[in-house]
Structures are given as C-alpha cells and as structure tokens.
Enzyme design. Structure first.
Site: not given
Ligand code: LLP
Length: 418
Positions: A242, A277-279, A319, A345-346, A373
């Site tokens: 986190g 931990p990741g990020r 996000y 196309c958005e 991510y």
C-alpha cells in the site's frame, strides 16, 4: 535513486539509464512500456536494507507488474511474492520464484487454485472468510495435506486513498472483522487440515500518509496480544502493501521511513514481519512510451491523439489518476494546453488532461510512473494488441515482451461450424 532520476534529460533528450527513449521507439515501435532495472533493484534494496537485522520477508505483489522478467529479477534479489490467482502462481514459478516465499491473497480463491498452491507447498494462504477456510480445509484433506493459513483481518482503518483501492474499511469486501478472527483462531480444532501460522491485513493502495499504517499495525498488535493471551501462537505478522509513490506532487513517506516505522512499532514482537509491496517497488521504474499520431484542434480544445490508449493504461480513465507526461525531445514550438487522448472510441479514453506541452505531430511522449498497474491492467479493447515491454539496464535494452500480434489476439476464438 528515486524513480525519476533514471529518466532524465540530456541535451534536451529524455533517457532511461544510458539509452535515449527515441532509440527504443525506433527499435521496438510504440506504444511500449520501458522499465529501468536500476530503479527496480534499488527500490527492492531500500526495502530490504531498512529491515536491518529484523526477520522479514518482502512479498512483491505480482498484480502490480507480472512480467516474468520483472519477477525473475525480484526472485534473484531474494524477494518473495504475494499472488492472487493460479495464473500469478504459475508466473512466479516460471520466473524462478521460491514457493516457500509465496503468499496467496484474495477473496475468491477456488479449489483448483488451492490445490495448485498446496501441491507447490507455498508459504501461506491469506484467508478472507470462514467459508473459504472450510473449502481450504476440505481441499487440503483430500490431498492429505495441512494448509498454512493467515487470516486476513479487516482492521477498519481509513486509508485515505481513492475509494476503489481502499480495502481496510468494514464496509469493504476484504478480510474478517477482528472479533470474528479471534473466534476462528480459537476454533482451530474444527479445521484439522489447517495450521494457523500468521495474521495479516492490507488496508489499501497508494497511501501517502503513515498514520493509517500505524493505526492498522497497532490494531494488529493488539490482536496478536489477545491471541497470545489465549495461548494461540502465530509465526508471522503480514502488514500488506500500500505504500504510495510520487506521481506529481504527492509526498509519500520514503521506503526507509515506512519500513522503519513498522519495525519500531513491532520491536517487542518476536514474529517475522511480512510486507506485500507492489506499486512502491515497480511504479516509478516504468514509463509508457507513445507517439503522437495527430494534433487536432477543435473550437473547444487541443487534442494530442497518441498511439497509446486506455487499453494500454487504464488508470487515468478508471481512477482519474494523474501521470506526468513528458516530451521525449524538447522542442521550441509554442506551448499549448492539450488533452492527451488515445484512438479508443470513448470520451473516457484519456491519458492526461489539460497538459501544457510544446509538441508537434510525430513527437514521442513518455507517460511517467506507469511501472505499476499499467501493463498488468491492459486489455485488447478495440482489438488493440498489447504493447511491447522493454527492460533497460545501463546501455542494454531487453525486449521482455513482444508486441502482441493479431493472430495471438484471436488465438482462442473460433467461428462456429454450420
Ligand atoms: N496486498 C494485497 C492483498 C493487495 O490487494 C494489494 C493491492 C497489494 C498487496 C499491493 O498494494 P500496493 O503496494 O501496490 O499498493 N489498480 C490500482 C491498485 C489496486 C491495488 C490492489 N491491491 C491502481 O492502479 O492504483
């Protein structure tokens, strides 16, 4: 080295370590993810060093970036892994990870995934509900095994982060309430094929304050104490992942400050400390390199239409996340404010909004801090092939994932026979 130092300008040109990004674009095409090996290695070493002599295990959260080269690098550094699916488990093993350093998290592990993990003798299952525990007990029994388990406790702490990635509040789907967890540990005899080895929590992602971590750790220590009072002995405390990174002007605690805080809070505890931990390990090690296809002006806005899109990097769309966007070559044209958008196309397909840039058609842009991510959340939406990934070490470039081909994209599809 902080994340940004490996990506710096030399004579107006953006480099990753010793390689100009322009050269990477020419050699491998765009869009592509580019990672700096030294940023990644340094982040891991900072975590490891901050624990000093403390018994600890760093379990990298594979979901942040699951390329097998990245996993292999971390495995070589001694890292363990936090996985959330059978697929991630297979990746870690393929990459040379040690099963005895694997922790299996997630609210919905199925019996097949449990079986696969039990066969490999992973370190621990982080169990998130009583029904999951029953299933695991049953699966382990059918294999004549005993599953090592840590209950994931929901400490009801506000992580003060984006609601989609906040996980430690009692209204979230994650974990088991403290009272409930105590009751389950007390009823261990109901689960002869389970061995309780740990307790854990994970309160959210991209936390930029230490306080929620402190609050959660204190709650976990209280829980550990009440278990001890009842002669329930636990071997490890897993405090999840986190820790946030700097995307623009956030000032998250440093890796050292974070680890030291956890170590100090738990200094009287003899159990092993585990973190996931990741990020904070991979986030600032990567960028997404993209080329401007068209600069388009409308009455209301200037658009830079680039060849990367929300299928490559969904964080801004999902996000409203901010990523710095830098030109790969500084040029002298007048700066304007641009919407940086992809070909999907958005209207929600944007990578950056209202960015002041001096750019022309064909320029390359680097979308910063996308090592976590980014690729792992990419998709084939609009039948766009997944980007290539390149790992840079000094002046060496390694293609660690080829750009997906059309045939690979549709490999599993079939037209039904008449
Ligand atoms: N452990 C567990 C049980 C987790 O659920 C997560 C992340 C981690 C560890 C690693 O957290 P980190 O250190 O990376 O914050 N897609 C979102 C982030 C989702 C995080 C999900 N869980 C984003 O792009 O911001």
């Amino acid at each position: 080295m902080s994340g940004f130092e490996a990506f710096d300008y030399r004579n107006g040109e953006l480099f990753v370590e010793e390689v100009p990004l322009q050269q990477i674009a020419e050699k491998f095409g765009t869009p592509c993810y580019v990672y700096s090996q030294s940023v990644l290695t340094n982040a891991y070493r900072q975590f490891d060093a901050a624990f000093e002599k403390r018994d600890h295990l760093i379990c990298y959260a594979v979901k942040a970036n699951s390329n097998i080269s990245i996993l292999n690098l971390l495995a070589q550094l001694g890292s363990g892994f936090d996985i959330v699916s059978g697929g991630e488990l297979q990746r870690v093993i393929k990459a040379g990870g040690d099963a005895q350093k694997i922790i299996f998290s997630g609210v919905g592990k199925n019996a097949n995934e449990m079986r696969m993990a039990l066969n490999l003798n992973i370190l621990c299952f982080n169990v998130e509900s009583e029904i999951e525990l029953m299933t695991l007990n049953h699966v382990a029994k059918s294999m004549g095994k005993v599953a090592p388990v840590s209950l994931r406790v929901n400490p009801d702490v506000d992580a003060k982060t984006h609601p989609y990635i906040s996980t430690g509040l009692k209204e979230n789907k994650f974990g088991i309430a403290t009272d409930e967890a105590i009751r389950i540990y007390q009823s261990a005899q109901l689960y002869p094929h389970i061995r309780f080895t740990g307790i854990d929590c994970h309160i959210g992602s991209q936390l930029t304050l230490l306080e929620p971590f402190i609050e959660a750790t204190e709650k976990m220590l209280q829980l550990l104490q009440s278990l001890k009072n009842q002669n329930i002995n636990i071997e490890h405390l897993d405090l999840g992942g986190g820790l946030g990174i700097r995307y623009s002007d956030e000032k998250p605690p440093s890796i050292e400050e974070y680890v030291t805080t956890l170590c100090t809070l738990t200094q009287n505890m003899k159990q092993r400390l585990v973190i996931e931990p990741g990020r904070s390990l991979v986030g600032n090690s990567g960028i997404l390199l993209t080329r401007i296809e068209y600069l388009k002006q409308t009455a209301a806005r200037n658009f830079a239409i680039v060849d990367a899109a929300m299928n490559d990097l969904i964080r801004p769309s999902l996000y409203d996340a901010y990523h710095d966007i830098l030109p790969v070559k500084k040029n002298a044209v007048a700066a304007k404010n641009y919407e940086i958008v992809g070909p999907v196309c958005e209207t929600g397909d944007f990578l950056g909004r209202d960015r002041k840039l001096s750019i022309i058609n064909g320029d390359l842009l680097a979308i910063m801090s996308t090592g976590a991510y980014g690729m792992s959340m990419s998709s084939n939406y609009n039948t766009r092939s997944r980007a290539a990934e390149i790992l840079v070490s000094g002046d060496q470039m390694h293609l660690i994932r080829q750009r997906e081909t059309f045939d690979q994209m549709i490999a599993g599809e079939q037209i039904i026979a008449d």
